[in-house]
Design an enzyme around this catalytic site. Structure first.
Site, PDB file in Angstrom:
ATOM      1  N   ASP A  20      39.329  25.720  34.757  1.00 31.54           N
ATOM      2  CA  ASP A  20      39.090  26.413  36.011  1.00 31.54           C
ATOM      3  C   ASP A  20      40.474  26.517  36.687  1.00 31.54           C
ATOM      4  OD1 ASP A  20      37.719  27.365  38.348  1.00 31.54           O
ATOM      5  OD2 ASP A  20      38.059  25.388  39.224  1.00 31.54           O
ATOM      6  N   LEU A  21      40.609  27.343  37.686  1.00 30.42           N
ATOM      7  CA  LEU A  21      41.926  27.508  38.324  1.00 30.42           C
ATOM      8  C   LEU A  21      42.003  26.804  39.689  1.00 30.42           C
ATOM      9  CD1 LEU A  21      44.728  29.003  38.307  1.00 30.42           C
ATOM     10  CD2 LEU A  21      43.577  30.840  39.549  1.00 30.42           C
ATOM     11  N   ASP A  22      41.222  27.337  40.659  1.00 35.83           N
ATOM     12  CA  ASP A  22      41.293  26.825  42.033  1.00 35.83           C
ATOM     13  C   ASP A  22      40.808  25.372  42.090  1.00 35.83           C
ATOM     14  OD1 ASP A  22      42.007  29.371  43.321  1.00 35.83           O
ATOM     15  OD2 ASP A  22      40.017  30.012  42.698  1.00 35.83           O
ATOM     16  N   THR A  72      44.456  25.874  45.567  1.00 39.96           N
ATOM     17  CA  THR A  72      44.076  27.049  46.352  1.00 39.96           C
ATOM     18  C   THR A  72      42.674  26.917  46.931  1.00 39.96           C
ATOM     19  OG1 THR A  72      43.711  27.932  44.170  1.00 39.96           O
ATOM     20  CG2 THR A  72      45.540  28.870  45.391  1.00 39.96           C
ATOM     21  N   LEU A 130      30.449  26.498  47.870  1.00 34.64           N
ATOM     22  CA  LEU A 130      31.081  27.794  47.586  1.00 34.64           C
ATOM     23  C   LEU A 130      32.069  27.706  46.417  1.00 34.64           C
ATOM     24  CD1 LEU A 130      31.930  29.011  51.214  1.00 34.64           C
ATOM     25  CD2 LEU A 130      29.842  29.416  49.887  1.00 34.64           C
ATOM     26  N   LYS A 131      32.419  26.482  46.045  1.00 35.16           N
ATOM     27  CA  LYS A 131      33.429  26.315  44.992  1.00 35.16           C
ATOM     28  C   LYS A 131      32.918  26.866  43.665  1.00 35.16           C
ATOM     29  CE  LYS A 131      36.194  22.548  46.751  1.00 35.16           C
ATOM     30  NZ  LYS A 131      36.640  21.172  46.585  1.00 35.16           N
ATOM     31  N   GLY A 132      33.725  27.679  43.022  1.00 34.38           N
ATOM     32  CA  GLY A 132      33.352  28.236  41.726  1.00 34.38           C
ATOM     33  C   GLY A 132      32.471  29.474  41.835  1.00 34.38           C
ATOM     34  N   ILE A 133      32.127  29.851  43.054  1.00 34.10           N
ATOM     35  CA  ILE A 133      31.188  30.959  43.285  1.00 34.10           C
ATOM     36  C   ILE A 133      31.975  32.232  43.628  1.00 34.10           C
ATOM     37  CG2 ILE A 133      29.201  31.686  44.718  1.00 34.10           C
ATOM     38  CD1 ILE A 133      28.697  29.185  42.889  1.00 34.10           C
ATOM     39  N   ARG A 147      33.356  35.894  44.990  1.00 35.96           N
ATOM     40  CA  ARG A 147      33.649  36.306  46.366  1.00 35.96           C
ATOM     41  C   ARG A 147      32.393  36.837  47.069  1.00 35.96           C
ATOM     42  NH1 ARG A 147      38.243  40.602  46.419  1.00 35.96           N
ATOM     43  NH2 ARG A 147      39.084  39.042  44.992  1.00 35.96           N
ATOM     44  N   SER A 150      29.707  34.200  47.496  1.00 36.57           N
ATOM     45  CA  SER A 150      30.096  33.253  48.557  1.00 36.57           C
ATOM     46  C   SER A 150      29.760  33.834  49.922  1.00 36.57           C
ATOM     47  CB  SER A 150      31.605  32.970  48.506  1.00 36.57           C
ATOM     48  OG  SER A 150      31.956  32.338  47.303  1.00 36.57           O
ATOM     49  N   LYS A 165      38.184  38.997  53.794  1.00 34.89           N
ATOM     50  CA  LYS A 165      38.433  37.596  53.399  1.00 34.89           C
ATOM     51  C   LYS A 165      39.555  37.550  52.364  1.00 34.89           C
ATOM     52  CE  LYS A 165      38.045  33.973  50.545  1.00 34.89           C
ATOM     53  NZ  LYS A 165      38.335  33.861  49.119  1.00 34.89           N
ATOM     54  N   SER A 182      38.004  31.230  35.424  1.00 36.42           N
ATOM     55  CA  SER A 182      37.857  31.155  36.871  1.00 36.42           C
ATOM     56  C   SER A 182      37.081  32.370  37.361  1.00 36.42           C
ATOM     57  CB  SER A 182      39.243  31.158  37.528  1.00 36.42           C
ATOM     58  OG  SER A 182      39.126  31.414  38.909  1.00 36.42           O
ATOM     59  N   ALA A 183      36.294  32.153  38.407  1.00 37.73           N
ATOM     60  CA  ALA A 183      35.564  33.287  39.007  1.00 37.73           C
ATOM     61  C   ALA A 183      36.496  34.170  39.822  1.00 37.73           C
ATOM     62  CB  ALA A 183      34.446  32.748  39.894  1.00 37.73           C
ATOM     63  N   GLN A 197      39.151  36.800  40.910  1.00 30.67           N
ATOM     64  CA  GLN A 197      39.795  38.037  40.451  1.00 30.67           C
ATOM     65  C   GLN A 197      41.298  37.960  40.664  1.00 30.67           C
ATOM     66  OE1 GLN A 197      37.702  41.587  41.939  1.00 30.67           O
ATOM     67  NE2 GLN A 197      35.933  40.248  42.237  1.00 30.67           N
ATOM     68  N   ASN A 198      41.736  36.980  41.438  1.00 28.15           N
ATOM     69  CA  ASN A 198      43.174  36.804  41.688  1.00 28.15           C
ATOM     70  C   ASN A 198      43.841  35.900  40.646  1.00 28.15           C
ATOM     71  OD1 ASN A 198      43.494  38.255  44.292  1.00 28.15           O
ATOM     72  ND2 ASN A 198      41.974  36.763  44.981  1.00 28.15           N
ATOM     73  N   LYS A 258      29.248  31.151  37.397  1.00 28.33           N
ATOM     74  CA  LYS A 258      28.909  29.728  37.321  1.00 28.33           C
ATOM     75  C   LYS A 258      27.759  29.465  38.304  1.00 28.33           C
ATOM     76  CE  LYS A 258      33.817  28.811  36.561  1.00 28.33           C
ATOM     77  NZ  LYS A 258      35.087  28.270  37.095  1.00 28.33           N
ATOM     78  N   GLU A 291      37.145  21.106  35.442  1.00 28.14           N
ATOM     79  CA  GLU A 291      36.472  21.746  36.585  1.00 28.14           C
ATOM     80  C   GLU A 291      36.478  20.859  37.819  1.00 28.14           C
ATOM     81  OE1 GLU A 291      34.970  23.971  38.192  1.00 28.14           O
ATOM     82  OE2 GLU A 291      34.746  25.611  36.790  1.00 28.14           O
ATOM     83  N   ASP A 292      36.520  21.482  39.007  1.00 26.04           N
ATOM     84  CA  ASP A 292      36.390  20.694  40.244  1.00 26.04           C
ATOM     85  C   ASP A 292      35.101  21.035  40.992  1.00 26.04           C
ATOM     86  OD1 ASP A 292      37.260  23.297  41.031  1.00 26.04           O
ATOM     87  OD2 ASP A 292      37.811  22.483  42.984  1.00 26.04           O
TER      88      ASP A 292
HETATM   89  C1  G6P Z   1      36.913  30.510  42.472  1.00 23.53           C
HETATM   90  C2  G6P Z   1      36.855  29.719  43.765  1.00 23.53           C
HETATM   91  C3  G6P Z   1      35.874  30.335  44.738  1.00 23.53           C
HETATM   92  C4  G6P Z   1      36.161  31.829  44.913  1.00 23.53           C
HETATM   93  C5  G6P Z   1      36.086  32.528  43.570  1.00 23.53           C
HETATM   94  C6  G6P Z   1      36.405  34.025  43.666  1.00 23.53           C
HETATM   95  O1  G6P Z   1      35.786  30.252  41.739  1.00 23.53           O
HETATM   96  O2  G6P Z   1      36.477  28.379  43.508  1.00 23.53           O
HETATM   97  O3  G6P Z   1      35.996  29.659  45.957  1.00 23.53           O
HETATM   98  O4  G6P Z   1      35.239  32.414  45.795  1.00 23.53           O
HETATM   99  O5  G6P Z   1      37.031  31.922  42.692  1.00 23.53           O
HETATM  100  O6  G6P Z   1      37.753  34.168  44.019  1.00 23.53           O
HETATM  101  P1  G6P Z   1      38.452  35.550  44.429  1.00 23.53           P
HETATM  102  O7  G6P Z   1      39.921  35.209  44.382  1.00 23.53           O
HETATM  103  O8  G6P Z   1      38.073  36.559  43.381  1.00 23.53           O
HETATM  104  O9  G6P Z   1      37.957  35.901  45.756  1.00 23.53           O
HETATM  105 MG    MG Z   2      37.590  25.303  41.172  1.00 19.42          MG
END
Ligand code: G6P
Ligand code: MG
Length: 215
Positions: free
Chosen positions: A8-10, A16, A43-46, A48, A51, A77, A115-116, A118-119, A146, A170-171
């Site tokens: 996972d990334l964030d 982040t 909201l983690k892993g969910i 945009r 969320s 956001k 990671s979910a 898009q960034n 997820k 994963e976190d």
């Molecule tokens: C990760 C984060 C979420 C975030 C999702 C979408 O899974 O844990 O908090 O909402 O990515 O991120 P994005 O950068 O596409 O808004």
């Molecule tokens: Mg994460």
């Protein structure tokens, strides 16, 4: 022995997760919704948009916005989040990450990002670690986010390693559930609360013994 590592990334590679929280809180305040750190856990892993839906339900405003309004709110956001991302540098890579991906590279163990976000590609590039990853799953190609296992199954497929021979990091509770449903050994990186569904819980990736993972 692991033949592939899925990250996972964030909150796992870079902190982040806190930036997502700040950006969502700013947006939520603007539309009269308050939420705390505990709600933020869900909201983690969910994605945009999902969320945003959860925040609107939390604030009992799920029927107050049209589809177009919601798209705009999600974009706003993201603009707040991107502003915060301007500050990140390779110094923001979380402790233990570089050691793991360097060891994996030496041993020819492919790594992927699941990671979910898009960034994710832009963040990995900004951190200067893009070359360590053979694949980054594009969340736009997925049917379900997820805790569905699809994202981690896709990541394993992209690096050509069967899921049961991968290890995932994963976190998020949703992310651990996704890994377990995919049949992947799950290492939970704890930020706040525990991650009891993980096979192994650590507070930092510096606790990972690569001799055990790779040998
Ligand atoms: C990760 C984060 C979420 C975030 C999702 C979408 O899974 O844990 O908090 O909402 O990515 O991120 P994005 O950068 O596409 O808004
Ligand atoms: Mg994460």
């Amino acid at each position: 022995m692991a033949k592939g590592l899925l990250f996972d990334l964030d909150g796992v590679i870079v902190d982040t997760a806190g930036y997502h929280y700040i950006a969502w809180k700013k947006l939520a305040n603007e539309i009269g919704i308050q939420f705390d750190e505990e709600f933020n856990q869900s909201l983690k892993g969910i994605s945009r948009i999902e969320s945003l839906e959860r925040i609107l339900v939390h604030g009992n405003k799920q029927d107050s916005f049209t589809h177009e309004d919601k798209q705009k709110l999600a974009e706003t956001k993201n603009s707040y989040y991107l502003e915060l991302l301007n500050n990140i540098t390779p110094n923001d890579i979380l402790p233990g990450v570089l050691h793991i991906i360097e060891c994996a590279k030496k041993e020819n163990i492919p790594c992927a990002i699941a990671s979910a976000s898009q960034n994710a590609p832009a963040i990995v590039k900004k951190l200067g670690i893009a070359d360590y990853f053979k694949a980054i799953v594009d969340p736009k190609t997925l049917k379900k986010g997820k805790p569905d296992p699809e994202i981690f199954l896709k990541a394993a497929e992209l690096i050509h390693v069967p899921p049961h021979m991968c290890i995932g990091f994963e976190d998020a509770i949703a992310g651990i559930q996704s890994l377990k449903k995919a049949g992947i050994y799950a290492i939970g990186v704890i930020a706040e609360g525990p991650l009891p569904e993980a096979d192994l819980q650590v507070h930092s990736l510096t606790e990972i013994d690569m001799n055990i993972i790779l040998k």
